[in-house]
Design a protein around this motif. Structure first.
Motif, PDB file in Angstrom:
ATOM      1  N   LEU A  53       0.668  -1.540  -0.214  1.00 36.17           N
ATOM      2  CA  LEU A  53       0.240   0.126   0.366  1.00 36.17           C
ATOM      3  C   LEU A  53       0.825   0.652  -0.057  1.00 36.17           C
ATOM      4  O   LEU A  53       0.588   2.583  -0.704  1.00 36.17           O
ATOM      5  CB  LEU A  53      -1.228  -0.315   0.961  1.00 36.17           C
ATOM      6  N   HIS A  54       1.618   1.007   0.675  1.00 31.08           N
ATOM      7  CA  HIS A  54       2.863   2.280   0.622  1.00 31.08           C
ATOM      8  C   HIS A  54       3.698   2.235  -0.773  1.00 31.08           C
ATOM      9  O   HIS A  54       3.246   4.184  -1.245  1.00 31.08           O
ATOM     10  CB  HIS A  54       4.323   2.008   1.497  1.00 31.08           C
ATOM     11  N   TYR A  55       3.534   1.455  -1.448  1.00 34.04           N
ATOM     12  CA  TYR A  55       4.350   1.632  -2.772  1.00 34.04           C
ATOM     13  C   TYR A  55       2.836   2.346  -3.789  1.00 34.04           C
ATOM     14  O   TYR A  55       2.859   3.073  -4.630  1.00 34.04           O
ATOM     15  CB  TYR A  55       4.617   0.654  -3.213  1.00 34.04           C
ATOM     16  N   ALA A  56       1.636   2.105  -4.143  1.00 38.38           N
ATOM     17  CA  ALA A  56       0.326   2.062  -4.348  1.00 38.38           C
ATOM     18  C   ALA A  56      -0.157   3.948  -4.207  1.00 38.38           C
ATOM     19  O   ALA A  56      -0.136   4.415  -5.004  1.00 38.38           O
ATOM     20  CB  ALA A  56      -0.905   1.004  -3.811  1.00 38.38           C
ATOM     21  N   GLU A  57       0.412   4.408  -2.708  1.00 42.42           N
ATOM     22  CA  GLU A  57      -0.071   5.488  -2.304  1.00 42.42           C
ATOM     23  C   GLU A  57       1.257   6.219  -3.148  1.00 42.42           C
ATOM     24  O   GLU A  57       0.780   7.551  -3.338  1.00 42.42           O
ATOM     25  CB  GLU A  57      -0.009   5.797  -1.059  1.00 42.42           C
TER      26      GLU A  57
END
Length: 122
Positions: A53-57
């Protein structure tokens, strides 16, 4: 055709973004979307899920971010906290995940007043 696997997607995504290779960026987004969808079935640990999710954000992968709250609701609040939720994802995404987690309790409370719930536990 480029083959982006679960093992390589987080390494390739920053490069695709840096060099503005849209096809590779889209392929990475799709692979990450698949990974997030499968997280529940594959029992992915909370730390790994939050890293995704960090990468997605960071790369604004809206397709991943749109399903993240529903996938994330399967993790306990404690497991998310222990995995570093406050450092990994935004407060906004964290709240969306927690809202979805709270919705899991809706059937338990439907049609019951708060007073009847308190009496039932005594």
């Amino acid at each position: 055709m480029i083959n982006i696997s679960e093992e390589t997607v987080l390494d390739i995504l920053p490069l695709a973004d840096k060099y503005q290779v849209e096809y590779v960026n889209s392929t990475c987004a799709f692979r990450l979307l698949e990974m997030v969808i499968k997280a529940k079935k594959n029992h992915i640990d909370a730390k790994t899920f939050l890293r995704w999710l960090h990468y997605a954000e960071h790369y604004n992968l809206t397709s991943v971010l749109s399903i993240a709250p529903i996938s994330g609701r399967e993790y306990t609040i404690l497991s998310l906290k222990n995995a570093g939720v406050d450092e990994q994802i935004s407060a906004e995404l964290k709240m969306k995940i927690l809202e979805e987690r709270c919705k899991l309790m809706d059937p338990f409370f439907e049609g019951k007043s708060p007073l009847s719930l308190i009496k039932a536990t005594n």
